[in-house]
Motif scaffolding. Structure first.
Motif, PDB file in Angstrom:
ATOM      1  N   ARG A 168      75.447  53.132  28.858  1.00  9.99           N
ATOM      2  CA  ARG A 168      74.822  53.759  27.687  1.00  9.99           C
ATOM      3  C   ARG A 168      75.575  53.472  26.391  1.00  9.99           C
ATOM      4  NH1 ARG A 168      75.065  58.064  31.728  1.00  9.99           N
ATOM      5  NH2 ARG A 168      77.145  58.163  30.869  1.00  9.99           N
ATOM      6  N   ASP A 169      76.806  52.994  26.504  1.00  4.80           N
ATOM      7  CA  ASP A 169      77.598  52.708  25.307  1.00  4.80           C
ATOM      8  C   ASP A 169      78.569  51.572  25.603  1.00  4.80           C
ATOM      9  OD1 ASP A 169      80.208  53.785  26.300  1.00  4.80           O
ATOM     10  OD2 ASP A 169      79.192  55.726  26.172  1.00  4.80           O
ATOM     11  N   GLY A 170      79.245  51.105  24.566  1.00  4.32           N
ATOM     12  CA  GLY A 170      80.143  49.976  24.712  1.00  4.32           C
ATOM     13  C   GLY A 170      81.340  50.239  25.604  1.00  4.32           C
ATOM     14  N   GLU A 171      81.895  51.429  25.533  1.00  2.00           N
ATOM     15  CA  GLU A 171      83.042  51.749  26.400  1.00  2.00           C
ATOM     16  C   GLU A 171      82.646  51.703  27.868  1.00  2.00           C
ATOM     17  OE1 GLU A 171      84.773  55.465  25.182  1.00  2.00           O
ATOM     18  OE2 GLU A 171      85.721  54.563  23.410  1.00  2.00           O
ATOM     19  N   ASP A 211      80.786  48.300  19.626  1.00  2.00           N
ATOM     20  CA  ASP A 211      79.577  47.488  19.489  1.00  2.00           C
ATOM     21  C   ASP A 211      79.636  46.292  20.451  1.00  2.00           C
ATOM     22  OD1 ASP A 211      80.910  45.252  18.287  1.00  2.00           O
ATOM     23  OD2 ASP A 211      80.436  45.940  16.272  1.00  2.00           O
ATOM     24  N   GLY A 212      78.499  45.637  20.619  1.00  2.32           N
ATOM     25  CA  GLY A 212      78.399  44.533  21.557  1.00  2.32           C
ATOM     26  C   GLY A 212      79.380  43.413  21.276  1.00  2.32           C
ATOM     27  N   PHE A 213      79.640  43.118  20.000  1.00  2.00           N
ATOM     28  CA  PHE A 213      80.592  42.062  19.659  1.00  2.00           C
ATOM     29  C   PHE A 213      81.994  42.398  20.157  1.00  2.00           C
ATOM     30  CE2 PHE A 213      77.449  41.289  16.174  1.00  2.00           C
ATOM     31  CZ  PHE A 213      77.075  40.012  16.571  1.00  2.00           C
ATOM     32  N   GLU A 214      82.396  43.658  19.988  1.00  2.00           N
ATOM     33  CA  GLU A 214      83.725  44.075  20.449  1.00  2.00           C
ATOM     34  C   GLU A 214      83.803  44.050  21.973  1.00  2.00           C
ATOM     35  OE1 GLU A 214      87.720  45.261  20.248  1.00  2.00           O
ATOM     36  OE2 GLU A 214      86.384  44.315  18.800  1.00  2.00           O
ATOM     37  N   VAL A 215      82.734  44.469  22.644  1.00  2.00           N
ATOM     38  CA  VAL A 215      82.713  44.431  24.109  1.00  2.00           C
ATOM     39  C   VAL A 215      82.879  42.989  24.593  1.00  2.00           C
ATOM     40  CG1 VAL A 215      81.332  44.840  26.190  1.00  2.00           C
ATOM     41  CG2 VAL A 215      81.344  46.533  24.343  1.00  2.00           C
ATOM     42  N   VAL A 216      82.114  42.071  24.019  1.00  2.00           N
ATOM     43  CA  VAL A 216      82.206  40.667  24.437  1.00  2.00           C
ATOM     44  C   VAL A 216      83.599  40.105  24.141  1.00  2.00           C
ATOM     45  CG1 VAL A 216      81.362  38.334  23.923  1.00  2.00           C
ATOM     46  CG2 VAL A 216      79.754  40.165  24.367  1.00  2.00           C
ATOM     47  N   ARG A 217      84.146  40.416  22.977  1.00  2.00           N
ATOM     48  CA  ARG A 217      85.495  39.935  22.642  1.00  2.00           C
ATOM     49  C   ARG A 217      86.506  40.393  23.688  1.00  2.00           C
ATOM     50  NH1 ARG A 217      90.115  41.357  20.840  1.00  2.00           N
ATOM     51  NH2 ARG A 217      89.595  43.526  20.433  1.00  2.00           N
ATOM     52  N   ILE A 249      73.452  41.981  29.967  1.00  2.00           N
ATOM     53  CA  ILE A 249      72.433  42.010  28.924  1.00  2.00           C
ATOM     54  C   ILE A 249      72.771  43.197  28.038  1.00  2.00           C
ATOM     55  CG2 ILE A 249      69.971  42.193  28.438  1.00  2.00           C
ATOM     56  CD1 ILE A 249      69.561  41.310  31.443  1.00  2.00           C
ATOM     57  N   MET A 250      73.084  42.919  26.759  1.00  2.00           N
ATOM     58  CA  MET A 250      73.677  43.970  25.939  1.00  2.00           C
ATOM     59  C   MET A 250      73.092  44.016  24.531  1.00  2.00           C
ATOM     60  SD  MET A 250      77.789  44.594  25.316  1.00  2.00           S
ATOM     61  CE  MET A 250      78.064  43.041  26.090  1.00  2.00           C
ATOM     62  N   GLU A 251      72.792  45.211  24.096  1.00  2.00           N
ATOM     63  CA  GLU A 251      72.431  45.461  22.697  1.00  2.00           C
ATOM     64  C   GLU A 251      73.697  45.307  21.859  1.00  2.00           C
ATOM     65  OE1 GLU A 251      71.143  45.805  19.415  1.00  2.00           O
ATOM     66  OE2 GLU A 251      69.448  46.515  20.599  1.00  2.00           O
ATOM     67  N   ILE A 252      73.555  44.871  20.634  1.00  2.00           N
ATOM     68  CA  ILE A 252      74.707  44.772  19.729  1.00  2.00           C
ATOM     69  C   ILE A 252      75.103  46.153  19.217  1.00  2.00           C
ATOM     70  CG2 ILE A 252      75.538  43.844  17.522  1.00  2.00           C
ATOM     71  CD1 ILE A 252      75.117  41.722  19.711  1.00  2.00           C
ATOM     72  N   ALA A 253      74.122  46.958  18.814  1.00  2.00           N
ATOM     73  CA  ALA A 253      74.376  48.264  18.207  1.00  2.00           C
ATOM     74  C   ALA A 253      74.555  49.320  19.291  1.00  2.00           C
ATOM     75  CB  ALA A 253      73.235  48.641  17.269  1.00  2.00           C
ATOM     76  N   GLY A 266      79.621  35.009  17.859  1.00  2.00           N
ATOM     77  CA  GLY A 266      80.395  36.200  18.219  1.00  2.00           C
ATOM     78  C   GLY A 266      80.766  36.268  19.684  1.00  2.00           C
ATOM     79  N   GLY A 267      80.410  35.246  20.469  1.00  2.00           N
ATOM     80  CA  GLY A 267      80.850  35.195  21.862  1.00  2.00           C
ATOM     81  C   GLY A 267      79.766  35.330  22.904  1.00  2.00           C
ATOM     82  N   PHE A 268      78.545  35.671  22.496  1.00  2.00           N
ATOM     83  CA  PHE A 268      77.451  35.763  23.463  1.00  2.00           C
ATOM     84  C   PHE A 268      77.019  34.368  23.895  1.00  2.00           C
ATOM     85  CE2 PHE A 268      77.230  39.932  21.561  1.00  2.00           C
ATOM     86  CZ  PHE A 268      76.876  40.752  22.625  1.00  2.00           C
ATOM     87  N   ASP A 269      76.574  34.257  25.139  1.00  2.00           N
ATOM     88  CA  ASP A 269      76.113  32.976  25.670  1.00  2.00           C
ATOM     89  C   ASP A 269      74.652  32.709  25.343  1.00  2.00           C
ATOM     90  OD1 ASP A 269      78.532  32.205  27.166  1.00  2.00           O
ATOM     91  OD2 ASP A 269      78.073  34.003  28.330  1.00  2.00           O
ATOM     92  N   SER A 270      73.886  33.768  25.110  1.00  2.00           N
ATOM     93  CA  SER A 270      72.456  33.637  24.889  1.00  2.00           C
ATOM     94  C   SER A 270      71.988  34.796  24.022  1.00  2.00           C
ATOM     95  CB  SER A 270      71.740  33.632  26.244  1.00  2.00           C
ATOM     96  OG  SER A 270      70.399  33.303  26.125  1.00  2.00           O
TER      97      SER A 270
END
Length: 130
Positions: free
Chosen positions: A41-44, A68-74, A59-63, A105-109
């Motif tokens: 439900r959230d990035g953490e 946020d999704g960018f921080e999770v991917v990083r 499969i991840m929402e950015i917001a 930002g690191g996403f593959d797709s």
């Protein structure tokens, strides 16, 4: 390959704060005969699950709340265990340049919401070829 191993090999995580959206993706996956996904439900929560379970696709929402999704991917890319998971930004960020921003930002797709079942199936086929 046994059915159990095949299910494990297609482990999917869906990370989105919107319960209706997570439900829609569960239905899409079921219709396409994929196993039920893990859900965050959230990035953490997404970061924790992806760091502790062998997901092949995230499969991840950015917001997302909390991270946020960018921080999770990083952070995932820094962790040796989940760094090979294919990450898809499935997001309402659909302005010109947003796709490029997600990929940089690191996403593959990238999938812009709303997307069709057919678009979703094409993405899955790219990750899990027959």
């Amino acid at each position: 390959m046994s059915s159990e191993n095949n299910t494990r090999s297609k482990n999917i995580l869906v990370a989105d704060a919107n319960a209706d959206y997570r439900s829609l993706l569960r239905c899409y996956l079921e219709r396409l005969r994929y196993p039920a996904p893990g859900e965050a439900r959230d990035g953490e929560e997404a970061l924790y699950l992806a760091s502790t379970q062998p997901f092949r696709l995230i499969i991840m929402e950015i917001a997302l709340p909390k991270l946020d999704g960018f921080e999770v991917v990083r952070r995932l890319r820094e962790n040796p265990r989940p760094r090979h998971a294919w990450t898809v930004a499935a997001t309402a960020m659909a302005l010109p340049g947003d796709r490029e921003k997600c990929l940089a930002g690191g996403f593959d797709s990238y999938l812009a919401k709303p997307f069709t079942l057919e678009e979703f199936a094409r993405m899955l086929h790219a990750v899990f070829p027959a």
